[in-house]
Design an enzyme around this catalytic site. Structure first.
Site, short mmCIF file in Angstrom:
data_model
loop_
_atom_site.label_atom_id
_atom_site.label_comp_id
_atom_site.label_asym_id
_atom_site.label_seq_id
_atom_site.Cartn_x
_atom_site.Cartn_y
_atom_site.Cartn_z
N ALA A 76 56.32 -2.96 1.06
CA ALA A 76 54.97 -2.23 0.78
C ALA A 76 53.96 -3.27 0.63
O ALA A 76 53.84 -3.79 -0.48
CB ALA A 76 54.84 -1.16 -0.55
N GLY A 84 48.63 -5.11 -6.72
CA GLY A 84 50.11 -5.03 -6.30
C GLY A 84 50.16 -3.33 -6.25
O GLY A 84 49.20 -2.60 -6.01
N ASN A 85 51.69 -2.81 -6.12
CA ASN A 85 51.89 -1.23 -6.01
C ASN A 85 53.19 -1.23 -6.59
O ASN A 85 53.82 -2.28 -7.33
CB ASN A 85 51.78 -0.92 -4.38
N ARG A 86 53.67 0.12 -6.56
CA ARG A 86 54.77 0.57 -7.25
C ARG A 86 56.23 0.33 -6.52
O ARG A 86 57.21 0.90 -7.20
CB ARG A 86 54.46 1.97 -7.77
#
Ligand code: PMT
Length: 401
Positions: free
Chosen positions: A276, A210-212
């Site tokens: 994102a 995943g990402n932030r």
């Protein structure tokens, strides 16, 4: 009297403050303009106005009790929360605003306010010290960020003989705010699709890539487009944010699910891809948790579908305006300009996502809007303002053409 609100269904929540008396006039004004009204009277509200006068002016029964057997069997609090076009809270006391901000649901009014998916307008009324307190202001900020509309309060003499900001707006001002919420914005009749948040690409039942991304920027754009009248769908990955009001929201996890949800939302006039999206996903999703057995597991990655490029591809369902975001850590404008060409979108919004910029998860953003005409650099702004400015640009583009 022009029936500006003809056919509009308004649920009025009357909370416990001396300004509750003004609601009787508000009800009359709303009905004069063609609205149908239904009222919830809190225990505190009933100290200031009687259920009989509210029922008489709203021409409906008054709802007071969350656990009323008759009301629950007749309509139920969930239907009460949804069978309206707008919920108006007047007077909105400091206590009720705090409950709304924190998601408390311990009586009929707060439960309906938590359960509703309709737009909400609050008309605060309280003593000026309570209004200015950090607690109330922070609650207001949280509510505004979730898309709750606010009218007032006004300055003037308060019930206790003191004066300051805290008087509930006059009924006609509240009616004006209601009318402008229903007025058609410049994007009325347009359909918009916004992607937001991260995607989670499953590795096994417990792990993911995943990402932030927090979703703050994408959600704010969906809210801003809806406020300008666009029929807006938000496709979002997992975030901690509340669903924006007045927007149709689809929750997804992976890029494949995001693409499917975006396809299902077509046709649209406007697409804004602020999500994102993970560029890669594990080739195989394991059905069982990968065991730690001494050797490192090999994780083979494959590319995800590119949602922005798919939406930008020529074809009958291409939105007439496709806007991408470019998250860059160096050479922000030149990389984003190249990305715009590569993906085939009309505009690209470039932002610096290096740790120092604090864009991921932060409340502010410095963006460059790049289109066929060149690059425009905007000052650092709260993400809500970036969203409003972008939505206005989009509206200008449609009113020009
Ligand atoms: O969510 P916040 O915490 O508020 O942060 C906002 C943000 C930094 C996430 C946002 O402003 C932003 O920059 N979004 C785009 C993030 C991104 O993935 O950028 P990119 O440069 O990797 O991708 C370019 C564009 O292609 C983006 O519009 C992206 O949505 C899209 N894309 C990317 C990969 C993919 N498989 N499909 C896509 O649609």
């Amino acid at each position: 009297m022009a029936a500006m609100l003809q056919g509009r269904r308004i649920l009025l929540v009357i909370a416990g403050g001396i300004a509750a008396y003004k609601c009787l006039d508000l009800l009359r004004r709303l009905r004069e303009r063609g609205a149908t009204t239904r009222c919830i009277l809190t225990k505190g509200g009933a100290q200031f106005v009687t259920p009989l006068s509210v029922a008489t002016l709203s021409r409906d029964k008054v709802y007071q009790d969350l656990f009323s057997l008759t009301d629950e069997s007749e309509i139920g609090h969930i239907r009460l929360a949804r069978e309206c076009d707008l919920v108006v809270v007047a007077p909105a006391t400091a206590d009720l605003l705090a409950k709304m901000a924190h998601g408390l649901a311990d009586d009929l009014a707060s439960t309906v306010l938590l359960a509703t998916d309709r737009p909400i307008l609050v008309a605060p009324a309280m003593n000026f010290v309570m209004w200015e307190s950090n607690a109330t202001q922070e609650n207001l900020t949280a509510l505004r960020q979730r898309g709750v509309h606010v009218v007032g309060p006004d300055a003037g003499e308060l019930a206790e003989g003191e004066s300051g900001v805290g008087r509930m707006s006059e009924p006609l001002a509240i009616v004006g705010a209601i009318e402008s919420l229903f007025a058609s914005g410049p994007l009325k009749g347009k359909r918009a699709l916004v992607t937001s948040g991260p995607t989670y690409e499953p590795v096994d039942p417990v792990r993911f890539i995943g990402n932030r991304s927090s979703g703050k920027q994408g959600h704010a754009i969906a809210t801003a487009l809806a406020l300008l009248g666009a029929d807006t769908t938000l496709v979002t990955g997992p975030t901690r944010l509340a669903d924006p009001r007045g927007v149709t929201v689809t929750h997804i996890e992976s890029a494949d699910e995001m693409l499917a949800a975006c396809r299902a939302a077509l046709p649209v006039d406007i697409a804004v891809c602020a999500a994102a999206v993970a560029d890669w996903k594990p080739r195989d999703r394991r059905n069982q948790k990968i065991k730690k057995n001494g050797s490192l597991p090999a994780l083979e990655l494959v590319e995800n579908p590119d949602i922005l490029a798919t939406l930008s591809a020529k074809g009958s369902s291409r939105p007439s305006l496709v806007i991408g975001f470019a998250a860059e850590t160096e050479n922000v404008v030149s990389n984003a300009t190249a990305k715009r060409h590569k993906k085939g979108c009309d505009w690209i919004v470039a932002n610096d996502v290096s740790a120092a910029a604090g864009t991921f998860g932060g409340d502010a953003n410095t963006v460059h809007l790049i289109d066929e005409g060149g690059t425009e650099t905007w000052p650092r702004l709260p993400k809500d303002d970036v969203a409003r400015r972008l939505a206005q640009r989009i509206a200008d583009r449609f009113t020009r053409s």
